[in-house]
Design an enzyme around this catalytic site. Structure first.
Site, PDB file in Angstrom:
ATOM      1  N   ASP A   8     -60.962 -14.188  -0.310  1.00 58.72           N
ATOM      2  CA  ASP A   8     -60.187 -13.037  -0.764  1.00 58.72           C
ATOM      3  C   ASP A   8     -61.179 -11.886  -0.809  1.00 58.72           C
ATOM      4  O   ASP A   8     -61.898 -11.712  -1.790  1.00 58.72           O
ATOM      5  CB  ASP A   8     -59.592 -13.323  -2.145  1.00 58.72           C
ATOM      6  CG  ASP A   8     -58.750 -12.170  -2.667  1.00 58.72           C
ATOM      7  OD1 ASP A   8     -58.304 -11.330  -1.856  1.00 58.72           O
ATOM      8  OD2 ASP A   8     -58.542 -12.096  -3.891  1.00 58.72           O
ATOM      9  N   GLU A  64     -57.607 -13.382   3.756  1.00 53.47           N
ATOM     10  CA  GLU A  64     -56.365 -12.700   3.444  1.00 53.47           C
ATOM     11  C   GLU A  64     -56.375 -11.391   4.220  1.00 53.47           C
ATOM     12  O   GLU A  64     -57.352 -10.637   4.182  1.00 53.47           O
ATOM     13  CB  GLU A  64     -56.254 -12.452   1.947  1.00 53.47           C
ATOM     14  CG  GLU A  64     -54.883 -11.969   1.546  1.00 53.47           C
ATOM     15  CD  GLU A  64     -54.665 -12.030   0.058  1.00 53.47           C
ATOM     16  OE1 GLU A  64     -54.007 -12.959  -0.410  1.00 53.47           O
ATOM     17  OE2 GLU A  64     -55.169 -11.118  -0.631  1.00 53.47           O
ATOM     18  N   ASP A 137     -59.207 -13.726  -8.149  1.00 53.78           N
ATOM     19  CA  ASP A 137     -59.764 -13.656  -6.787  1.00 53.78           C
ATOM     20  C   ASP A 137     -60.170 -15.051  -6.292  1.00 53.78           C
ATOM     21  O   ASP A 137     -60.072 -15.344  -5.108  1.00 53.78           O
ATOM     22  CB  ASP A 137     -60.996 -12.738  -6.763  1.00 53.78           C
ATOM     23  CG  ASP A 137     -60.724 -11.393  -7.390  1.00 53.78           C
ATOM     24  OD1 ASP A 137     -60.305 -10.475  -6.668  1.00 53.78           O
ATOM     25  OD2 ASP A 137     -60.928 -11.275  -8.607  1.00 53.78           O
TER      26      ASP A 137
END
Length: 175
Positions: A8, A64, A137
């Site tokens: 992330d 992501e 996260d």
């Protein structure tokens, strides 16, 4: 099943999660000081990601996908870390695959509009962790890796890759 590094990306907090099957091998967050020089921050996180990749040698890096939002500074940080990670993976011959936030949520919870709490709870259950990974996260990075296990076209067996391709084609046709 392939060993997958989910990330992330972020310039202030970069979550990472390495999974192999239903086991979380390593996970955490790399943080930088928002007041520091941006080049130094990108370099610091890039070096930590390089060391992580060299330590674990994942077969796939899953990120992501950056999505448009009002905070340009945040989008830039995500893009900078993503670029550094892509360059590292490329230099080591590791494929990289991107997943949208809604794809990740759907793969982990069954709902593309799930909340962060729901994602964290499902990551805990899927990977049989004692607690929900914090900060968010980290849970998000593990969710990206779990998503890649289910939806990657670059990892898994040939039959799984064909199934994923057919599933994506069917979803495009449905609109």
């Amino acid at each position: 099943m392939a060993k997958i590094l989910g990330v992330d990306p972020g310039l202030t907090r970069c979550g990472f999660g390495l999974v192999d099957g239903k086991k979380a091998i390593d996970f955490g967050v790399f943080q930088t000081d928002a007041k520091s020089d941006p080049a130094a921050r990108v370099g610091e996180i890039a070096l930590k990601l390089q060391n992580l990749i060299d330590k674990h040698n994942p077969e796939l890096v899953a990120l992501e996908r950056v999505f448009a939002q009002a905070n340009l500074r945040s989008v830039m940080g995500v893009a900078q870390i993503s670029g550094a990670l892509m360059a590292t993976a490329h230099s080591r011959g590791i494929p990289v695959e991107f997943f949208t936030p809604s794809e990740v949520k759907a793969a982990v919870t069954g709902n593309g509009r799930a909340t962060k709490d729901q994602v964290g709870l499902m990551v805990k259950a899927i990977l049989q962790l004692n607690e929900i990974p914090k900060p968010a996260d980290v849970a998000d990075a593990l969710a990206v890796a779990v998503c890649a296990q289910k939806r990657s076209t670059k990892a898994n067996t040939e039959a799984q890759r064909k199934w994923v391709a057919a599933s994506k084609a069917a979803n495009r046709q449905l609109g």
